[in-house]
Design a protein around this motif. Structure first.
Motif, PDB file in Angstrom:
ATOM      1  N   GLU A 127       0.808  -1.230   0.000  1.00 16.73           N
ATOM      2  CA  GLU A 127       0.000   0.000   0.000  1.00 16.73           C
ATOM      3  C   GLU A 127       0.839   1.276   0.000  1.00 16.73           C
ATOM      4  OE1 GLU A 127      -1.864   1.568   3.274  1.00 16.73           O
ATOM      5  OE2 GLU A 127      -3.565   2.392   2.217  1.00 16.73           O
ATOM      6  N   ASP A 128       0.795   2.015   1.114  1.00 15.49           N
ATOM      7  CA  ASP A 128       1.323   3.388   1.081  1.00 15.49           C
ATOM      8  C   ASP A 128       2.822   3.503   0.868  1.00 15.49           C
ATOM      9  OD1 ASP A 128      -1.145   4.475   1.250  1.00 15.49           O
ATOM     10  OD2 ASP A 128      -0.979   5.156   3.328  1.00 15.49           O
ATOM     11  N   ARG A 139       0.239  -6.242   3.569  1.00 16.06           N
ATOM     12  CA  ARG A 139      -0.729  -5.143   3.628  1.00 16.06           C
ATOM     13  C   ARG A 139      -1.179  -4.877   2.205  1.00 16.06           C
ATOM     14  NH1 ARG A 139      -0.192   0.890   6.251  1.00 16.06           N
ATOM     15  NH2 ARG A 139       1.370   1.188   4.631  1.00 16.06           N
ATOM     16  N   LYS A 197      -7.414   1.278   5.888  1.00 24.15           N
ATOM     17  CA  LYS A 197      -8.575   2.149   5.638  1.00 24.15           C
ATOM     18  C   LYS A 197      -9.915   1.409   5.685  1.00 24.15           C
ATOM     19  CE  LYS A 197      -5.692   5.394   3.096  1.00 24.15           C
ATOM     20  NZ  LYS A 197      -4.406   4.724   2.975  1.00 24.15           N
ATOM     21  N   GLU A 250      -8.373   3.955  10.325  1.00 21.38           N
ATOM     22  CA  GLU A 250      -7.598   5.183  10.126  1.00 21.38           C
ATOM     23  C   GLU A 250      -8.406   6.251   9.403  1.00 21.38           C
ATOM     24  OE1 GLU A 250      -4.075   4.182   7.831  1.00 21.38           O
ATOM     25  OE2 GLU A 250      -5.120   2.566   6.785  1.00 21.38           O
ATOM     26  N   ASP A 292      -3.099   8.656   8.760  1.00 18.95           N
ATOM     27  CA  ASP A 292      -4.238   8.924   7.878  1.00 18.95           C
ATOM     28  C   ASP A 292      -5.421   9.503   8.643  1.00 18.95           C
ATOM     29  OD1 ASP A 292      -3.835   7.790   4.927  1.00 18.95           O
ATOM     30  OD2 ASP A 292      -2.710   6.541   6.331  1.00 18.95           O
TER      31      ASP A 292
HETATM   32 MG    MG Z   1      -1.546   4.961   5.442  1.00 22.58          MG
END
Ligand code: MG
Ligand code: COA
Length: 301
Positions: free
Chosen positions: A36-37, A69, A97, A132, A159
């Motif tokens: 992800e991020d 993740r 999220k 988040e 987040d």
């Molecule tokens: Mg994040």
């Protein structure tokens, strides 16, 4: 024997070949391959392929637990992530999220299909949900109760700060802000308890060279019912493991309480004195939880 909870999980960027190689040399137990991020959009496909290589490598060995993740359920990457990583070698999926129970129920359905198709134990892939967003926090209880795959919740401060418009990372926080943050975190602790999940995980301490700050903020999380924390740098692991490890004196106390209480309960009394302290069912249950977290069986009286 209760399952011993492992306090730390190290995030490894899914597109960083050096760090992925490095994880096999580190003396940690749990890793999260991040799709992800930490991964740029144009590296998503490459990261997915590298994650699959690591999962193949983990298959059949028990020393390291690998999680992935994934990208959020409502992104164009989420389904492709699942199709790639639900395979032997995967312990669980960290879901970012999460906003509602439906998010996890959708995942549960897809993962079940893949488990059956691929000959994996149905229900074997666990989920860890990161709350988040304001919506995620507001729906904490329904999320906690959404699927038996769910192992625990995680508080994602970065987040959430952006979404709420309030800084909820606890670095340099005033007492007022700490009180507000604790009120948000309390919702995860209560929801987890109601749903019978493991206690929630604290999110990352992003100032990763500040080990004293990591220790202090982890202590605070521990005091309010969190167990374990996400790490982004190998240097954070020892501090996290140390903070969340049950204290020897607490284990000793809990063993004594459980042993003496069960003996006296069998003899018909549920109110006793142990080392000058009044012990009833509530205290005995608390003592048993400490033993569970430590992975200890109840001692013989
Ligand atoms: Mg994040
Ligand atoms: N996983 C595996 N290995 C890691 C690591 C990680 N998360 N973070 C650092 N390392 C390795 C480094 O590659 C380096 O290896 P080397 O000695 O063989 O060169 C060693 O540990 C020491 O690292 P250091 O030089 O102190 O840090 P760095 O500048 O390489 O990396 C970060 C700092 C923050 C960029 C890095 O820790 C990182 O990418 N963390 C993960 C970020 C992430 O996944 N975020 C998403 C979740 S919030």
């Amino acid at each position: 024997m209760p399952r011993k909870l492992i306090p730390s999980m190290l995030f490894v960027p899914g597109d960083d070949i050096h760090k992925l190689e490095k994880l096999w040399t580190l003396s940690a137990d749990r890793f999260v391959l991040d799709l992800e991020d930490a991964v740029a959009t144009n590296h998503k496909a490459m990261a997915r392929e590298l994650a699959v290589e690591q999962l193949n490598r983990a298959d059949g060995q028990s020393e390291r637990e690998l999680y992935v993740r994934m990208n959020a359920v409502d992104t164009p990457h989420g389904l492709a992530d699942l199709l790639a990583v639900v395979r032997p070698g995967l312990t669980g999926i960290v879901v970012p999220k999460v906003g509602s129970a439906a998010d996890l129920q959708t995942l549960d359905w897809v993962i079940t299909q893949l488990e059956v198709e691929r000959g994996l134990t149905p229900g074997g892939v666990g989920l860890i949900a990161i709350l988040e967003s304001s919506r995620g926090i507001a729906n904490a209880l329904e999320i906690a109760k959404s699927t038996p795959r769910l192992m625990c919740l995680t508080f994602g401060a970065g987040d959430l700060s952006a979404d709420l418009g309030v800084e909820v990372r606890d670095v340099d926080a005033s007492p007022q802000r700490m009180a507000f943050i604790a009120a948000l975190k309390a919702q995860l602790v209560v929801a987890s308890s109601v749903a019978g999940l493991d206690p929630p995980h604290e999110g990352v301490h992003t100032v990763f060279r500040d080990l004293e700050g990591l220790r202090q903020t982890s202590e605070i999380a521990r005091e309010i019912g969190f167990f374990g924390r996400h790490a982004i740098h190998p240097g954070q692991i020892a501090v996290i493991d140390e903070v969340f490890a049950p204290r020897p004196k607490d284990i000793e106390w809990a063993e004594r309480v459980v042993a003496e209480f069960s003996k006296s309960e069998a003899a018909g009394s549920a109110a006793i004195l142990v080392a000058g302290e009044f012990v009833d069912y509530a205290i005995a249950v608390r003592a048993q939880r400490i033993l569970d977290l430590a992975g200890r069986s109840a001692p013989e009286a």
